[in-house]
Design a protein around this motif. Structure first.
Motif, mmCIF file in Angstrom:
data_model
loop_
_atom_site.group_PDB
_atom_site.id
_atom_site.type_symbol
_atom_site.label_atom_id
_atom_site.label_comp_id
_atom_site.label_asym_id
_atom_site.label_seq_id
_atom_site.Cartn_x
_atom_site.Cartn_y
_atom_site.Cartn_z
ATOM 1 N N ASP A 1 -12.346 56.664 18.306
ATOM 2 C CA ASP A 1 -13.538 57.510 18.264
ATOM 3 C C ASP A 1 -14.773 56.608 18.255
ATOM 4 O O ASP A 1 -15.021 55.906 17.273
ATOM 5 N N PRO A 2 -15.581 56.629 19.333
ATOM 6 C CA PRO A 2 -16.764 55.768 19.384
ATOM 7 C C PRO A 2 -18.021 56.424 18.825
ATOM 8 O O PRO A 2 -19.140 55.973 19.107
ATOM 9 N N ALA A 3 -17.857 57.474 18.024
ATOM 10 C CA ALA A 3 -19.030 58.215 17.536
ATOM 11 C C ALA A 3 -19.967 57.338 16.723
ATOM 12 O O ALA A 3 -21.184 57.569 16.706
ATOM 13 N N TRP A 4 -19.438 56.301 16.045
ATOM 14 C CA TRP A 4 -20.316 55.432 15.239
ATOM 15 C C TRP A 4 -21.319 54.699 16.118
ATOM 16 O O TRP A 4 -22.399 54.331 15.662
ATOM 17 N N VAL A 5 -20.976 54.529 17.391
ATOM 18 C CA VAL A 5 -21.903 53.904 18.342
ATOM 19 C C VAL A 5 -22.724 54.970 19.053
ATOM 20 O O VAL A 5 -23.949 55.000 18.962
ATOM 21 N N TYR A 6 -22.046 55.868 19.759
ATOM 22 C CA TYR A 6 -22.729 56.792 20.661
ATOM 23 C C TYR A 6 -23.410 57.951 19.933
ATOM 24 O O TYR A 6 -24.409 58.482 20.421
ATOM 25 N N GLY A 7 -22.871 58.342 18.778
ATOM 26 C CA GLY A 7 -23.448 59.469 18.055
ATOM 27 C C GLY A 7 -24.625 59.095 17.167
ATOM 28 O O GLY A 7 -25.259 59.979 16.577
ATOM 29 N N TYR A 8 -24.942 57.821 17.095
ATOM 30 C CA TYR A 8 -26.023 57.343 16.241
ATOM 31 C C TYR A 8 -27.373 57.860 16.746
ATOM 32 O O TYR A 8 -27.687 57.752 17.924
ATOM 33 N N ASP A 9 -28.140 58.423 15.828
ATOM 34 C CA ASP A 9 -29.494 58.900 16.139
ATOM 35 C C ASP A 9 -30.469 58.126 15.263
ATOM 36 O O ASP A 9 -30.603 58.397 14.069
ATOM 37 N N LEU A 10 -31.149 57.169 15.849
ATOM 38 C CA LEU A 10 -32.041 56.297 15.091
ATOM 39 C C LEU A 10 -33.134 57.080 14.377
ATOM 40 O O LEU A 10 -33.528 56.731 13.260
ATOM 41 N N TYR A 11 -33.597 58.162 14.983
ATOM 42 C CA TYR A 11 -34.709 58.916 14.399
ATOM 43 C C TYR A 11 -34.256 59.835 13.271
ATOM 44 O O TYR A 11 -35.088 60.358 12.534
ATOM 45 N N ALA A 12 -32.948 60.015 13.121
ATOM 46 C CA ALA A 12 -32.428 60.849 12.038
ATOM 47 C C ALA A 12 -32.079 60.030 10.803
ATOM 48 O O ALA A 12 -31.689 60.603 9.775
ATOM 49 N N GLN A 13 -32.205 58.711 10.893
ATOM 50 C CA GLN A 13 -31.844 57.830 9.778
ATOM 51 C C GLN A 13 -33.012 57.737 8.786
ATOM 52 O O GLN A 13 -34.169 57.511 9.197
#
Length: 382
Positions: free
Chosen positions: A364-376
């Motif tokens: 599952d590559p979600a840790w890479v592709y699902g990352y939303d910088l503006y939601a952090q």
């Protein structure tokens, strides 16, 4: 007291990360000039992956749709055994990426993306032919000197000048990057050349064997260009410079025994180049005084994960967020915030990319592709 709009930000290097930083900082209202050592840019023969994590940043810049329209949109990242062709993983992208990660996954010609980024900047933002020769941080501002005899002053300087960064050298002293023991072959193949083979060519596929690989994908929505980049062990680096010409003969030797589709790709290759893959260990600091680094200047990595440029663009977005949070006068806090919120992720991606394990097997590559910088939320401590 002068406002942030009156203060000056200098970016050294107008590559993908530097151009993204300039666009984001301008969009946030900052006064930015980019100094680029090249006299001009050309459409170099290389492709690039842009994951949903970075397409969200291009959405903020206003370039998501333009890039999407010119790019290829693979439905999967396939990993296949280099000899048998058996599938090792099928990583869903396409509509799945839009739904699960919130943005498209594209593959595109690096030159087309770069030109789109540069054209988006305010006229006169990029100053070409500015090879940096000296940097003096007086504490009150920074004096940049260039080999053409000109100088410029700025309140802060962003080093987006790659693995051989002059700004990194000022912070940490001269040190050559280390050769990784791997080379990358790069080639563009025309759709016309592919059509001569009665074979199926997938939109995005990585062919693997124990010690080498070939990553292949389309660079345009029209699918008239098919690009490959390899990772091949080579014990000693036998040439100077960024790259040298290679040959089909060298490619056939390097991928002897590989699947007929790979052999057809090599046969269709008109010209191929060979690039040494170089590296640095994680840096102890990303900033000092009024100087700060991003992208390959502070965390270069092998291209095996297709996230190197994406990390530079994420850096640019986070640095902009932090400067918006503090203002340029409190640049020291901004730089600390930036490093606290980027170092862990960038170092993890650097490590996985260098190990060349990403998506070889089903994961599952979600840790890479699902990352939303503006939601952090911004972390004040690393």
């Amino acid at each position: 007291m002068s406002t942030d709009k009156q203060k000056k930000i200098a970016i050294v290097g107008a590559g993908l990360g530097g151009a993204a930083a300039a666009a984001l900082l301008q969009e946030a209202g900052f006064n930015v000039t980019v100094y680029e050592q090249s006299e001009e840019f050309s459409r170099l023969g290389a492709g690039i992956h842009v994951g949903p994590n970075v397409m969200k940043i291009f959405r903020k810049i206003g370039l998501e749709q333009k890039l999407s329209d010119m790019a290829s949109h693979p439905d999967f990242w396939f990993s296949r055994d280099g000899e048998t062709g058996d599938y090792m993983s099928r990583i869903p992208l396409g509509d799945y990426a839009l739904k699960e990660y919130g943005a498209p996954y594209i593959t595109i010609h690096r030159g087309d993306m770069h030109a789109t980024q540069i054209d988006h900047l305010k006229p006169g933002t990029v100053q070409f032919g500015k090879k940096l020769s000296g940097v003096e941080d007086s504490g009150d501002d920074v004096l940049l000197s260039f080999e053409d005899g000109t100088t410029a002053r700025a309140d802060i300087v962003v080093g987006a000048d790659g693995i051989n960064s002059k700004i990194r050298e000022v912070l940490l002293g001269p040190e050559d990057p280390t050769y990784s023991g791997w080379v990358a072959h790069r080639a563009l193949i025309t759709g016309e050349a592919l059509a001569k083979h009665n074979l199926s060519f997938e939109d995005c596929v990585k062919w693997w064997s124990e010690d080498r690989h070939m990553m292949v994908y389309y660079t345009t929505g029209k699918k008239d260009e098919y690009y490959y980049v390899t990772g091949v062990p080579q014990e000693k680096l036998e040439f100077e410079g960024s790259f040298i010409d290679s040959s089909r003969e060298e490619m056939f030797e390097a991928f002897k025994g590989y699947h007929p589709v790979v052999q057809a790709l090599i046969e269709s290759t008109e010209s191929v180049t060979k690039w040494p893959l170089k590296n640095r260990n994680p840096l102890p600091v990303w900033s000092e005084g009024r100087l700060v680094l991003l992208g390959d200047a502070c965390h270069p990595m092998k291209p095996h994960m297709a996230q190197g440029a994406c990390m530079a663009i994420e850096d640019a977005a986070m640095l902009t967020r932090c400067l918006q949070e503090t203002g340029i006068d409190d640049y020291a806090t901004a730089f600390k915030l930036y490093e606290n919120n980027r170092k862990e992720r960038a170092t993890r991606v650097q490590s996985v990319s260098n190990a060349n394990t990403f998506l070889r097997d089903q994961e599952d590559p979600a840790w890479v592709y699902g990352y939303d910088l503006y939601a952090q939320d911004l972390k004040t401590e690393g």
